[in-house]
Design a protein around this motif. Structure first.
Motif, PDB file in Angstrom:
ATOM      1  N   HIS A  73      12.658 -11.447  -2.825  1.00  0.00           N
ATOM      2  CA  HIS A  73      12.660 -10.063  -2.365  1.00  0.00           C
ATOM      3  C   HIS A  73      11.392  -9.336  -2.784  1.00  0.00           C
ATOM      4  CE1 HIS A  73      17.062 -10.581  -1.771  1.00  0.00           C
ATOM      5  NE2 HIS A  73      16.802  -9.751  -0.773  1.00  0.00           N
ATOM      6  N   THR A  74      11.046  -8.339  -1.987  1.00  0.00           N
ATOM      7  CA  THR A  74       9.902  -7.503  -2.313  1.00  0.00           C
ATOM      8  C   THR A  74      10.251  -6.583  -3.477  1.00  0.00           C
ATOM      9  OG1 THR A  74       9.037  -7.545  -0.073  1.00  0.00           O
ATOM     10  CG2 THR A  74       8.443  -5.651  -1.419  1.00  0.00           C
ATOM     11  N   ALA A  75       9.294  -6.379  -4.395  1.00  0.00           N
ATOM     12  CA  ALA A  75       9.479  -5.426  -5.480  1.00  0.00           C
ATOM     13  C   ALA A  75       8.617  -4.203  -5.201  1.00  0.00           C
ATOM     14  CB  ALA A  75       9.082  -6.062  -6.808  1.00  0.00           C
ATOM     15  N   ALA A  76       9.153  -3.003  -5.474  1.00  0.00           N
ATOM     16  CA  ALA A  76       8.405  -1.768  -5.250  1.00  0.00           C
ATOM     17  C   ALA A  76       8.116  -1.093  -6.572  1.00  0.00           C
ATOM     18  CB  ALA A  76       9.203  -0.835  -4.348  1.00  0.00           C
ATOM     19  N   ASP A  77       7.076  -0.275  -6.611  1.00  0.00           N
ATOM     20  CA  ASP A  77       6.686   0.464  -7.812  1.00  0.00           C
ATOM     21  C   ASP A  77       6.662  -0.432  -9.049  1.00  0.00           C
ATOM     22  OD1 ASP A  77       6.296   2.795  -6.454  1.00  0.00           O
ATOM     23  OD2 ASP A  77       8.358   3.500  -6.722  1.00  0.00           O
ATOM     24  N   VAL A  78       5.940  -1.520  -8.947  1.00  0.00           N
ATOM     25  CA  VAL A  78       5.882  -2.480 -10.048  1.00  0.00           C
ATOM     26  C   VAL A  78       4.970  -1.917 -11.138  1.00  0.00           C
ATOM     27  CG1 VAL A  78       5.270  -4.817 -10.710  1.00  0.00           C
ATOM     28  CG2 VAL A  78       6.215  -4.372  -8.443  1.00  0.00           C
ATOM     29  N   LYS A  79       5.558  -1.693 -12.320  1.00  0.00           N
ATOM     30  CA  LYS A  79       4.786  -1.100 -13.409  1.00  0.00           C
ATOM     31  C   LYS A  79       4.361  -2.194 -14.389  1.00  0.00           C
ATOM     32  CE  LYS A  79       4.894   3.106 -16.156  1.00  0.00           C
ATOM     33  NZ  LYS A  79       5.765   4.196 -16.640  1.00  0.00           N
ATOM     34  N   ILE A  80       3.056  -2.257 -14.623  1.00  0.00           N
ATOM     35  CA  ILE A  80       2.490  -3.310 -15.480  1.00  0.00           C
ATOM     36  C   ILE A  80       1.891  -2.652 -16.716  1.00  0.00           C
ATOM     37  CG2 ILE A  80       0.796  -5.180 -15.589  1.00  0.00           C
ATOM     38  CD1 ILE A  80       2.307  -5.831 -13.263  1.00  0.00           C
ATOM     39  N   SER A  93      -1.985  -2.635 -32.336  1.00  0.00           N
ATOM     40  CA  SER A  93      -2.407  -2.370 -30.973  1.00  0.00           C
ATOM     41  C   SER A  93      -3.609  -1.429 -30.960  1.00  0.00           C
ATOM     42  CB  SER A  93      -1.251  -1.747 -30.190  1.00  0.00           C
ATOM     43  OG  SER A  93      -1.703  -1.342 -28.932  1.00  0.00           O
ATOM     44  N   VAL A  94      -4.646  -1.806 -30.272  1.00  0.00           N
ATOM     45  CA  VAL A  94      -5.844  -0.991 -30.202  1.00  0.00           C
ATOM     46  C   VAL A  94      -5.804  -0.076 -28.976  1.00  0.00           C
ATOM     47  CG1 VAL A  94      -8.337  -1.025 -30.031  1.00  0.00           C
ATOM     48  CG2 VAL A  94      -7.153  -2.777 -31.357  1.00  0.00           C
ATOM     49  N   GLU A  95      -5.506  -0.672 -27.821  1.00  0.00           N
ATOM     50  CA  GLU A  95      -5.454   0.118 -26.585  1.00  0.00           C
ATOM     51  C   GLU A  95      -4.275  -0.337 -25.735  1.00  0.00           C
ATOM     52  OE1 GLU A  95      -9.176   0.837 -24.370  1.00  0.00           O
ATOM     53  OE2 GLU A  95     -10.122  -0.313 -25.970  1.00  0.00           O
ATOM     54  N   ARG A  96      -3.683   0.636 -25.005  1.00  0.00           N
ATOM     55  CA  ARG A  96      -2.567   0.303 -24.128  1.00  0.00           C
ATOM     56  C   ARG A  96      -2.841   0.931 -22.753  1.00  0.00           C
ATOM     57  NH1 ARG A  96       2.400  -0.777 -26.333  1.00  0.00           N
ATOM     58  NH2 ARG A  96       1.849   0.437 -28.168  1.00  0.00           N
ATOM     59  N   ARG A  97      -2.691   0.138 -21.689  1.00  0.00           N
ATOM     60  CA  ARG A  97      -2.986   0.653 -20.346  1.00  0.00           C
ATOM     61  C   ARG A  97      -1.831   0.320 -19.401  1.00  0.00           C
ATOM     62  NH1 ARG A  97      -6.255   2.724 -22.895  1.00  0.00           N
ATOM     63  NH2 ARG A  97      -8.530   2.776 -22.730  1.00  0.00           N
ATOM     64  N   GLU A  98      -1.637   1.181 -18.402  1.00  0.00           N
ATOM     65  CA  GLU A  98      -0.561   0.940 -17.434  1.00  0.00           C
ATOM     66  C   GLU A  98      -1.095   0.967 -16.014  1.00  0.00           C
ATOM     67  OE1 GLU A  98       3.330   2.777 -19.743  1.00  0.00           O
ATOM     68  OE2 GLU A  98       2.545   3.749 -17.952  1.00  0.00           O
ATOM     69  N   LEU A  99      -0.410   0.270 -15.146  1.00  0.00           N
ATOM     70  CA  LEU A  99      -0.835   0.159 -13.752  1.00  0.00           C
ATOM     71  C   LEU A  99       0.422   0.057 -12.885  1.00  0.00           C
ATOM     72  CD1 LEU A  99      -3.489  -0.228 -12.164  1.00  0.00           C
ATOM     73  CD2 LEU A  99      -3.230  -2.663 -12.469  1.00  0.00           C
ATOM     74  N   ILE A 100       0.430   0.740 -11.734  1.00  0.00           N
ATOM     75  CA  ILE A 100       1.600   0.670 -10.845  1.00  0.00           C
ATOM     76  C   ILE A 100       1.194   0.145  -9.475  1.00  0.00           C
ATOM     77  CG2 ILE A 100       3.344   2.033  -9.612  1.00  0.00           C
ATOM     78  CD1 ILE A 100       3.469   3.884 -11.994  1.00  0.00           C
ATOM     79  N   PHE A 101       1.879  -0.864  -9.012  1.00  0.00           N
ATOM     80  CA  PHE A 101       1.660  -1.374  -7.655  1.00  0.00           C
ATOM     81  C   PHE A 101       2.784  -0.872  -6.745  1.00  0.00           C
ATOM     82  CE2 PHE A 101      -0.575  -4.414 -10.310  1.00  0.00           C
ATOM     83  CZ  PHE A 101      -1.743  -4.624  -9.609  1.00  0.00           C
ATOM     84  N   ASP A 102       2.437  -0.280  -5.609  1.00  0.00           N
ATOM     85  CA  ASP A 102       3.433   0.250  -4.677  1.00  0.00           C
ATOM     86  C   ASP A 102       4.418  -0.823  -4.236  1.00  0.00           C
ATOM     87  OD1 ASP A 102       2.732   2.797  -4.706  1.00  0.00           O
ATOM     88  OD2 ASP A 102       1.743   2.862  -2.752  1.00  0.00           O
TER      89      ASP A 102
ATOM     90  N   GLU B  37       5.610   3.960   7.191  1.00  0.00           N
ATOM     91  CA  GLU B  37       6.968   3.475   6.941  1.00  0.00           C
ATOM     92  C   GLU B  37       7.233   2.169   7.679  1.00  0.00           C
ATOM     93  OE1 GLU B  37       6.192   6.614   7.470  1.00  0.00           O
ATOM     94  OE2 GLU B  37       7.530   7.997   6.429  1.00  0.00           O
ATOM     95  N   MET B  38       6.602   2.010   8.850  1.00  0.00           N
ATOM     96  CA  MET B  38       6.806   0.774   9.601  1.00  0.00           C
ATOM     97  C   MET B  38       6.199  -0.414   8.860  1.00  0.00           C
ATOM     98  SD  MET B  38       8.507   1.195  12.438  1.00  0.00           S
ATOM     99  CE  MET B  38       8.032   0.073  13.753  1.00  0.00           C
ATOM    100  N   TRP B  39       5.016  -0.223   8.278  1.00  0.00           N
ATOM    101  CA  TRP B  39       4.402  -1.327   7.529  1.00  0.00           C
ATOM    102  C   TRP B  39       5.259  -1.665   6.312  1.00  0.00           C
ATOM    103  CZ3 TRP B  39      -0.736   1.829   7.022  1.00  0.00           C
ATOM    104  CH2 TRP B  39      -1.248   2.086   8.300  1.00  0.00           C
ATOM    105  N   GLU B  40       5.759  -0.603   5.634  1.00  0.00           N
ATOM    106  CA  GLU B  40       6.594  -0.851   4.462  1.00  0.00           C
ATOM    107  C   GLU B  40       7.870  -1.591   4.844  1.00  0.00           C
ATOM    108  OE1 GLU B  40       7.116   2.945   2.657  1.00  0.00           O
ATOM    109  OE2 GLU B  40       5.004   3.077   2.069  1.00  0.00           O
ATOM    110  N   MET B  41       8.422  -1.221   6.022  1.00  0.00           N
ATOM    111  CA  MET B  41       9.584  -1.943   6.539  1.00  0.00           C
ATOM    112  C   MET B  41       9.276  -3.427   6.660  1.00  0.00           C
ATOM    113  SD  MET B  41      12.585  -1.207   7.536  1.00  0.00           S
ATOM    114  CE  MET B  41      12.791  -2.373   8.892  1.00  0.00           C
TER     115      MET B  41
END
Lengths: 135, 303
Positions: A73-80, A93-102, B37-41
């Motif tokens: 399945h596709t994952a949305a708003d993946v936070k790394i 820990s020296v540095e901490r960074r975050e990244l979000i993939f739609d 939205e269509m691409w996301e679909m």
């Protein structure tokens, strides 16, 4: 009327191509439905080789981030989260960074990058997926 | 002309038909090819949903080609062949445009490509079908408007003198109108069905507004079909008595709600939502589908 369809070679060609494309698509989707339908997203982060975009400014180090989804399945708003960890520092820990993939579609990968102020050594970076949404 | 076996259509004629199809495909689906939205679909739709979409889309094409297509006088086999051609053309066109727009590229993996291309291709295919049949000029000699078969000619001559109500009451007429109403509803409402706005509106409106929308949905059908002298309404709508009018309005409403629900399900707008919210969404989309099922249906009639 017992005659067949009235078609010239161009129309037969378009029909054959359409039929082929359609059969391939349906076949592919059917196979996907059987194999992947019930598997959740399976995310894995890998980091690329750190590099410095500006030679005059060594305090800006770019670390490429690649996230792969080998699940069904596709994952949305993946936070790394990626942290630079050094054993000799007091809190580790020296540095901490975050990244979000739609979106990270199944059987696909997405790439991005994070910027650090210290140049990390090969074993000083820890990367993990903090969480994601099921769209 | 009274030859029994028609000549094959000329190459130039076929090319003109495909050109019309491409123009129609783009004309009717361009808003959706440019919709995020269509691409996301395409990313999130499960393979089974895409398969159902392909199946229903193919049925719609069959129905449209049977009752209003360029060769709707043709045999079932020809209608099937035309539908497959149009679906194939739709998929190819969608893939080409998606690539030109940067939505898919060389790095895109197979599941994403197939998802996006199938979703967009379905809409393009319906546009191709409508464009081929509706956008043509009347120039004589263009192959494809080939009704000049003896049998067809007799049928055509016979058809006219019959009183309207006699021809109109048949079950096949009803099936044709149902099919075209569904096609019209999907064609018009597909442009808004996948957008976030439907959910936003459904979340925001009160019960009173939902009832108001329902009244408007019913009224639009009544207005277009019975009191606006809309193009084709005299030929394709039953006017005899109140029962016909009530039946026409209710049927249009039912088709609208059904088409709205089907579109919303396909675009994943029902997923994990409660019944009341799904109903609100259906009512919100029911207005566009009702316009499609009434005005769209009349515009889609066989030329």
């Amino acid at each position: 009327m017992t005659k067949g369809p009235r078609k010239n070679w161009l129309e037969w060609t378009v029909f054959a191509a359409g039929l082929l494309l359609l059969t391939a698509t349906v076949g592919y989707l059917g196979w996907q439905a059987l194999v992947y339908a019930h598997q959740p997203a399976a995310l894995e982060v890998t980091l690329g080789e750190p590099w410095t975009p500006d030679a005059d400014d060594p305090s800006r180090v770019v670390v490429p981030v690649i996230v792969r989804n080998d699940g069904g399945h596709t994952a949305a708003d993946v936070k790394i989260e990626v942290s630079l960890v050094r054993a000799d520092e007091t809190d580790g820990s020296v540095e901490r960074r975050e990244l979000i993939f739609d979106f990270v579609p199944h059987m696909s990968s997405r790439a991005g990058a994070l910027t650090f102020e210290h140049r990390p050594a090969r074993d000083e970076l820890r990367a993990q997926v903090i969480g994601y949404l099921e769209p | 002309m009274s030859e029994h076996v028609l000549p094959r259509p000329s190459l130039a004629g076929s090319v003109r038909e495909y050109a019309r199809g491409v123009a129609g495909g783009l004309l009717f689906s361009l808003p959706l090819l440019y919709t995020m939205e269509m691409w996301e679909m395409g990313l999130v739709a499960e393979p089974t949903r895409l398969l159902v979409g392909l199946g229903v889309g193919f049925l719609l094409l069959l129905g449209y080609n049977r009752y209003a297509g360029l060769r709707c006088d043709a045999s079932f086999t020809e209608v099937v062949i035309d539908s497959i051609e149009e679906l194939g053309l739709g998929l190819v066109l969608a893939a080409a445009i998606l690539w030109l727009l940067g939505s898919i590229d060389g790095d895109t993996r197979m599941p994403e490509i197939v998802g996006k291309v199938v979703i967009e291709g379905l809409v393009v295919a319906i546009g191709v079908s409508v464009g081929t049949a509706q956008l043509g000029g009347e120039s004589p000699g263009v192959v494809g408007d080939g009704n000049d078969n003896d049998d067809d000619k007799n049928k055509y001559v016979e058809r006219r003198p019959m009183s309207l109500s006699e021809t109109l009451h048949g079950p096949s007429w009803f099936a044709a109108q149902l099919t075209l109403a569904t096609c019209g509803a999907v064609l018009i409402a597909a442009n808004v069905a996948p957008t976030e706005e439907i959910q936003d509106i459904a979340r925001g409106i009160s019960e009173v507004q939902q009832i108001g929308l329902t009244v408007l949905t019913l009224a639009i059908g009544a207005l277009v079909l019975y009191s606006s002298d809309f193009r084709g309404s005299r030929d394709h709508v039953l006017f005899d008595g109140r029962a016909d009018v009530a039946l026409g309005i209710l049927t249009t409403y039912l088709v609208s709600m059904f088409a709205a629900a089907a579109l919303l399900w396909f675009f994943g707008r029902f997923d994990d939502n409660g019944l009341a919210f799904c109903l609100a969404e259906t009512i919100v989309l029911g207005l566009p589908t009702a316009i499609g099922a009434s005005a769209g249906r009349l515009l889609l009639q066989q030329k």
